[in-house]
Write a protein that holds these residues in place. Structure first.
Motif, PDB file in Angstrom:
ATOM      1  N   VAL A   1      57.170  12.418 -26.395  1.00  0.00           N
ATOM      2  CA  VAL A   1      57.125  11.060 -25.845  1.00  0.00           C
ATOM      3  C   VAL A   1      56.532  10.108 -26.871  1.00  0.00           C
ATOM      4  O   VAL A   1      57.004   8.973 -27.015  1.00  0.00           O
ATOM      5  CB  VAL A   1      56.318  11.038 -24.522  1.00  0.00           C
ATOM      6  CG1 VAL A   1      56.030   9.617 -24.075  1.00  0.00           C
ATOM      7  CG2 VAL A   1      57.071  11.791 -23.438  1.00  0.00           C
ATOM      8  N   ARG A   2      55.529  10.545 -27.611  1.00  0.00           N
ATOM      9  CA  ARG A   2      54.911   9.661 -28.615  1.00  0.00           C
ATOM     10  C   ARG A   2      55.885   9.293 -29.722  1.00  0.00           C
ATOM     11  O   ARG A   2      55.910   8.156 -30.186  1.00  0.00           O
ATOM     12  CB  ARG A   2      53.665  10.317 -29.206  1.00  0.00           C
ATOM     13  CG  ARG A   2      52.533  10.373 -28.226  1.00  0.00           C
ATOM     14  CD  ARG A   2      51.333  11.070 -28.791  1.00  0.00           C
ATOM     15  NE  ARG A   2      50.371  11.272 -27.721  1.00  0.00           N
ATOM     16  CZ  ARG A   2      49.078  11.308 -27.896  1.00  0.00           C
ATOM     17  NH1 ARG A   2      48.574  11.186 -29.100  1.00  0.00           N
ATOM     18  NH2 ARG A   2      48.284  11.481 -26.880  1.00  0.00           N
TER      19      ARG A   2
ATOM     20  N   ALA B   1      58.376   6.821 -28.244  1.00  0.00           N
ATOM     21  CA  ALA B   1      57.722   5.524 -28.058  1.00  0.00           C
ATOM     22  C   ALA B   1      57.548   4.808 -29.398  1.00  0.00           C
ATOM     23  O   ALA B   1      57.844   3.607 -29.509  1.00  0.00           O
ATOM     24  CB  ALA B   1      56.374   5.711 -27.369  1.00  0.00           C
TER      25      ALA B   1
ATOM     26  N   ILE C   1      64.977   2.509 -24.997  1.00  0.00           N
ATOM     27  CA  ILE C   1      64.283   3.799 -25.064  1.00  0.00           C
ATOM     28  C   ILE C   1      65.290   4.942 -24.963  1.00  0.00           C
ATOM     29  O   ILE C   1      65.196   5.932 -25.698  1.00  0.00           O
ATOM     30  CB  ILE C   1      63.201   3.902 -23.965  1.00  0.00           C
ATOM     31  CG1 ILE C   1      62.076   2.901 -24.233  1.00  0.00           C
ATOM     32  CG2 ILE C   1      62.650   5.321 -23.874  1.00  0.00           C
ATOM     33  CD1 ILE C   1      61.122   2.695 -23.073  1.00  0.00           C
TER      34      ILE C   1
ATOM     35  N   LYS D   1      58.883  13.596 -20.127  1.00  0.00           N
ATOM     36  CA  LYS D   1      59.827  13.869 -21.210  1.00  0.00           C
ATOM     37  C   LYS D   1      61.074  14.557 -20.648  1.00  0.00           C
ATOM     38  O   LYS D   1      62.198  14.269 -21.059  1.00  0.00           O
ATOM     39  CB  LYS D   1      59.174  14.743 -22.276  1.00  0.00           C
ATOM     40  CG  LYS D   1      60.101  15.084 -23.433  1.00  0.00           C
ATOM     41  CD  LYS D   1      59.368  15.832 -24.525  1.00  0.00           C
ATOM     42  CE  LYS D   1      59.794  17.257 -24.573  1.00  0.00           C
ATOM     43  NZ  LYS D   1      59.297  17.963 -25.771  1.00  0.00           N
TER      44      LYS D   1
ATOM     45  N   VAL E   1      57.342   0.885 -28.477  1.00  0.00           N
ATOM     46  CA  VAL E   1      56.623   0.677 -27.217  1.00  0.00           C
ATOM     47  C   VAL E   1      55.473   1.673 -27.133  1.00  0.00           C
ATOM     48  O   VAL E   1      55.416   2.644 -27.876  1.00  0.00           O
ATOM     49  CB  VAL E   1      57.540   0.833 -25.977  1.00  0.00           C
ATOM     50  CG1 VAL E   1      58.656  -0.195 -26.001  1.00  0.00           C
ATOM     51  CG2 VAL E   1      58.092   2.238 -25.861  1.00  0.00           C
ATOM     52  N   ASP E   2      54.579   1.427 -26.219  1.00  0.00           N
ATOM     53  CA  ASP E   2      53.477   2.344 -25.971  1.00  0.00           C
ATOM     54  C   ASP E   2      54.005   3.585 -25.243  1.00  0.00           C
ATOM     55  O   ASP E   2      54.901   3.460 -24.402  1.00  0.00           O
ATOM     56  CB  ASP E   2      52.425   1.636 -25.107  1.00  0.00           C
ATOM     57  CG  ASP E   2      51.146   2.416 -25.029  1.00  0.00           C
ATOM     58  OD1 ASP E   2      51.055   3.285 -24.141  1.00  0.00           O
ATOM     59  OD2 ASP E   2      50.253   2.167 -25.855  1.00  0.00           O
ATOM     60  N   PRO E   3      53.463   4.773 -25.536  1.00  0.00           N
ATOM     61  CA  PRO E   3      53.901   5.977 -24.818  1.00  0.00           C
ATOM     62  C   PRO E   3      53.792   5.848 -23.300  1.00  0.00           C
ATOM     63  O   PRO E   3      54.600   6.413 -22.561  1.00  0.00           O
ATOM     64  CB  PRO E   3      52.979   7.075 -25.348  1.00  0.00           C
ATOM     65  CG  PRO E   3      52.570   6.603 -26.703  1.00  0.00           C
ATOM     66  CD  PRO E   3      52.498   5.101 -26.594  1.00  0.00           C
TER      67      PRO E   3
ATOM     68  N   HIS F   1      64.322  -2.549 -21.863  1.00  0.00           N
ATOM     69  CA  HIS F   1      63.408  -1.532 -22.397  1.00  0.00           C
ATOM     70  C   HIS F   1      63.967  -0.149 -22.126  1.00  0.00           C
ATOM     71  O   HIS F   1      63.965   0.718 -23.003  1.00  0.00           O
ATOM     72  CB  HIS F   1      62.019  -1.651 -21.752  1.00  0.00           C
ATOM     73  CG  HIS F   1      61.134  -2.648 -22.420  1.00  0.00           C
ATOM     74  ND1 HIS F   1      60.037  -2.288 -23.136  1.00  0.00           N
ATOM     75  CD2 HIS F   1      61.212  -4.002 -22.475  1.00  0.00           C
ATOM     76  CE1 HIS F   1      59.454  -3.371 -23.608  1.00  0.00           C
ATOM     77  NE2 HIS F   1      60.153  -4.427 -23.217  1.00  0.00           N
TER      78      HIS F   1
ATOM     79  N   VAL G   1      54.559   3.355 -21.563  1.00  0.00           N
ATOM     80  CA  VAL G   1      55.761   2.685 -21.074  1.00  0.00           C
ATOM     81  C   VAL G   1      56.868   3.709 -20.840  1.00  0.00           C
ATOM     82  O   VAL G   1      57.560   3.678 -19.823  1.00  0.00           O
ATOM     83  CB  VAL G   1      56.233   1.587 -22.058  1.00  0.00           C
ATOM     84  CG1 VAL G   1      57.582   1.019 -21.652  1.00  0.00           C
ATOM     85  CG2 VAL G   1      55.196   0.487 -22.162  1.00  0.00           C
ATOM     86  N   VAL G   2      57.023   4.636 -21.769  1.00  0.00           N
ATOM     87  CA  VAL G   2      58.043   5.682 -21.629  1.00  0.00           C
ATOM     88  C   VAL G   2      57.776   6.507 -20.377  1.00  0.00           C
ATOM     89  O   VAL G   2      58.678   6.760 -19.578  1.00  0.00           O
ATOM     90  CB  VAL G   2      58.095   6.586 -22.881  1.00  0.00           C
ATOM     91  CG1 VAL G   2      59.097   7.719 -22.698  1.00  0.00           C
ATOM     92  CG2 VAL G   2      58.433   5.767 -24.122  1.00  0.00           C
TER      93      VAL G   2
END
Length: 84
Positions: free
Chosen positions: A26-27, A30, A8, A47, A35-37, A4, A39-40
């Motif tokens: 970040v959105r 993601a 990313i 960021k 992936v979901d934000p 992951h 997770v980032v």
């Protein structure tokens, strides 16, 4: 988890290069990474930390200089473009 993180990072590298730090969120990273934000943020913290990780990897050229001088240009190009 490492897969992951690597995915990313690659997605973020492309997005930061296409736009800029200020215009990449970040959105967006993601969504492009699938992936979901959260997770980032969980993996990188922010960021800014994500950008720092991308920048660290962008300038790691040691691998390109390993081996014979023939083909060094191609190795550097592959490293800089992210194409294997």
């Amino acid at each position: 988890a490492e897969e992951h993180r690597a995915h990313i990072l690659e997605v973020a590298r492309v997005l930061f290069c296409q736009s800029s730090f200020d215009q990449t969120g970040v959105r967006e990273v993601a969504a492009a990474a699938g992936v979901d934000p959260a997770v980032v943020v969980r993996v990188f913290g922010s960021k800014e930390a994500l950008f720092e990780a991308v920048a660290e990897g962008a300038f790691a050229l040691e691998e390109a200089f390993e081996g014979p001088t023939e083909g060094m240009g191609a190795r550097v190009a592959r490293l800089l473009t992210g194409k294997a």
